[in-house]
Design a protein around this motif. Structure first.
Motif, short mmCIF file in Angstrom:
data_model
loop_
_atom_site.label_atom_id
_atom_site.label_comp_id
_atom_site.label_asym_id
_atom_site.label_seq_id
_atom_site.Cartn_x
_atom_site.Cartn_y
_atom_site.Cartn_z
N ASN A 94 0.81 -1.22 0.00
CA ASN A 94 0.00 0.00 0.00
C ASN A 94 0.84 1.27 0.00
N GLY A 146 -11.94 -1.55 -5.83
CA GLY A 146 -13.14 -2.10 -5.19
C GLY A 146 -13.96 -1.09 -4.43
N ASP A 166 -19.31 0.74 -3.09
CA ASP A 166 -18.59 -0.53 -2.99
C ASP A 166 -18.81 -1.35 -4.26
N ARG A 167 -18.13 -2.48 -4.33
CA ARG A 167 -18.19 -3.30 -5.54
C ARG A 167 -19.60 -3.79 -5.85
N THR A 216 -18.31 -10.64 -4.36
CA THR A 216 -17.51 -10.01 -3.32
C THR A 216 -17.66 -10.79 -2.01
N GLY A 220 -15.20 -8.01 2.18
CA GLY A 220 -15.03 -6.94 1.21
C GLY A 220 -14.06 -7.25 0.10
N GLY A 221 -13.37 -8.38 0.20
CA GLY A 221 -12.42 -8.75 -0.83
C GLY A 221 -13.10 -9.33 -2.05
N LYS A 502 -6.09 -12.11 -3.11
CA LYS A 502 -5.93 -10.69 -2.75
C LYS A 502 -5.50 -9.86 -3.95
N LEU A 505 -7.63 -7.37 -6.30
CA LEU A 505 -7.78 -5.95 -6.02
C LEU A 505 -6.42 -5.36 -5.68
N GLN A 521 -8.93 -0.86 4.20
CA GLN A 521 -7.97 -1.53 3.33
C GLN A 521 -8.53 -2.84 2.79
N ASN A 522 -8.20 -3.13 1.54
CA ASN A 522 -8.62 -4.40 0.95
C ASN A 522 -7.94 -5.57 1.66
#
Length: 525
Positions: A94, A146, A166-167, A216, A220-221, A502, A505, A521-522
């Protein structure tokens, strides 16, 4: 327009980062910006798209991270503390400088477009074009990260944005917003502005990838495929592509990438416009980044094609190699892929002869390459955008001098009709219905016939993925395609280890997280 564009970009940065020590400067910029008309702001929004042509923007995210390109370190050249290797190996963090730049650039351009809607004097057409531009950049933000931060008009720019898409829900919002203003967009075929054709293409992209964004995970991933593509979505893709008007395949493949491409190519649907010797992005990086120093115009000797991409082509396919007037006859190389002994003029005598590298070894490009340590000859080179070949001969040293190499006029192509046709073929195979009665095979066969490639006989989804690689290589769609087809986490030349989910995204930059507490954070970063 220069002062206005700088101001708009500055405000866009604050969209992402919130409060900073530049509060006084920002407030004065906002006050100045309040006097801009919607027309001025829209012009600035179009102009600001040029930054996305930068070699550190969409290119590493969508091409370096895919099975199309290798960014080898060549001694001390192109190491950059491993930033380029991180893309190829999916080793981002990041704090990655390129990802940080991409996040800021996309979000600021989305904000630039939104400002048109806040000006208060936008016509229906100007507002519709602004929504297209916002949807266009938000599509990339959603696809890469995302989540899409957003502001309402009048929000305090010294505070973080409070809204975000969001996605799962974001793709539906983008589709709804663009469809709502569709009829207000210009109906012509000018690729330098947002038209109904451009909206049809963008909506087809959104519907085609909708199943990917809906998959998704609870944290959230992103979830790895296979994905469940709804037949209704695929039919929407087909219908939007069918409605594109005034566009057709070009007989000359590379005519879509020449200096006057938007004026001459019937394939181009939407571009970022460059004015020769005037306002341009960094479109010249598309040939400099791959060509050798001793070729003309002199290159940066950087990025190369994977052998997997090169091996997809059969001899005779014009996309693999084509002679281009003014380029091949004068400077000794073709458009497409460059492999083997390279030839060209060494000076103003314009005598084509075998070239050598800087160590005076024969300049022979090879298939083998080492991501960590390659000499300047290794790797298959790619020339897709065609350099402006106008030049003069310096009489003092008999050298070539290129007039517009620093500010060429090739417009950067985002959407073109060949992509649309392959999307339609894919959508039909995924369950879409075509009222015109075409099949995926007839669509792909027509394309391949024009490209002088042999008939496939049958067409599967795997064939579509390969054909998209052949047709759209290094144009910036491969990551998106590979995720949809389930191959993005795999292995290829100089990437021997499969990635985890992971990598579907990108990480949200650390600085954005630090200044916007509404972001999360993703997973995995």
């Amino acid at each position: 327009m220069k002062i206005k564009n700088i101001t708009i970009s500055l405000i866009g940065i604050f969209l992402i980062f919130g409060c900073t020590d530049l509060e006084e400067n920002l407030n004065s910029s906002v006050a100045e910006g309040a006097n801009f008309s919607a027309s001025d702001l829209l012009t600035g929004a179009y102009s600001s798209l040029r930054e996305l042509q930068h070699e550190q923007d969409l290119l590493p995210s969508y091409v370096h991270s895919s099975d199309e390109l290798i960014p080898p370190t060549r001694g001390g050249d192109w190491d950059d503390a491993g930033l380029w290797r991180d893309h190829h190996l999916h080793g981002w963090t990041n704090t990655h400088a390129h990802i940080d730049k991409t996040w800021r650039d996309l979000n600021s351009r989305s904000f630039n477009a939104a400002q048109v809607l806040c000006a208060g004097d936008a016509t229906l057409s100007e507002a519709a074009q602004a929504i297209f531009l916002r949807t266009f950049t938000d599509f990339f933000i959603l696809d890469l990260f995302g989540v899409v931060p957003r502001r309402e008009c009048g929000e305090d720019l010294l505070l973080p944005p409070t809204q975000q898409l969001d996605r799962i829900n974001g793709v539906d919002v983008l589709i709804s917003e663009l469809e709502e203003v569709f009829d207000d967009l210009p109906s012509g075929t000018d690729p330098t502005i947002a038209t109904q054709n451009g909206a049809r293409m963008l909506l087809a992209k959104l519907y085609l990838n909708r199943a990917v964004y809906k998959a998704t995970a609870a944290d959230g991933g992103a979830q790895e495929g296979p994905y469940t593509f709804e037949s209704a979505d695929m039919t929407s893709v087909v219908n939007y592509i069918n409605d594109i008007n005034g566009r057709e395949l070009e007989d000359e493949y590379f005519s879509s990438f020449i200096p006057a491409n938007s004026q001459t190519s019937t394939e181009i649907i939407f571009v970022s416009e460059n004015d020769e010797a005037g306002a341009t992005g960094r479109i010249n990086n598309r040939w400099h980044m791959s060509m050798h120093y001793n070729q003309q115009p002199s290159g940066w000797n950087g990025f190369v094609a994977t052998v997997e991409l090169y091996n997809l082509f059969e001899d005779g396919d014009v996309r693999k190699s084509s002679s281009v007037d003014g380029l091949s006859d004068t400077f000794g190389y073709n458009a497409g892929f460059l492999l083997g002994q390279q030839r060209g003029p060494l000076n103003g005598d314009l005598v084509i002869e075998d070239l050598k590298d800087r160590q005076q070894e024969p300049l022979i490009f090879t298939e083998d390459v080492d991501l960590f340590n390659s000499d300047e000859r290794r790797g298959i080179r790619v020339v897709k955008y065609i350099p402006n070949t106008d030049f003069n001969i310096n009489s003092e040293n008999n050298s070539l001098q290129f007039g517009n190499d620093d500010a060429p006029g090739n417009d950067y192509v985002f959407f073109r009709y060949a992509d649309a046709l392959l999307m339609k073929a894919e959508a039909i195979l995924r369950g879409g219905t075509d009222s015109q009665g075409e099949t995926a095979l007839t669509i792909v066969s027509e394309l391949r016939q024009i490209r002088n490639a042999s008939d496939l006989g049958t067409v599967s989804l795997d064939d579509i993925l390969d054909e998209r690689a052949r047709e759209l290589y290094w144009e910036g769609w491969r990551r998106n395609d590979q995720i949809r087809f389930g191959t993005f986490l795999g292995t290829w030349q100089e990437k021997e280890t499969a990635s985890t989910a992971k990598s579907l995204l990108m990480p949200i930059p650390a600085e954005a997280l630090a200044t916007n507490p509404n972001l999360t954070q993703n997973p995995g970063y």
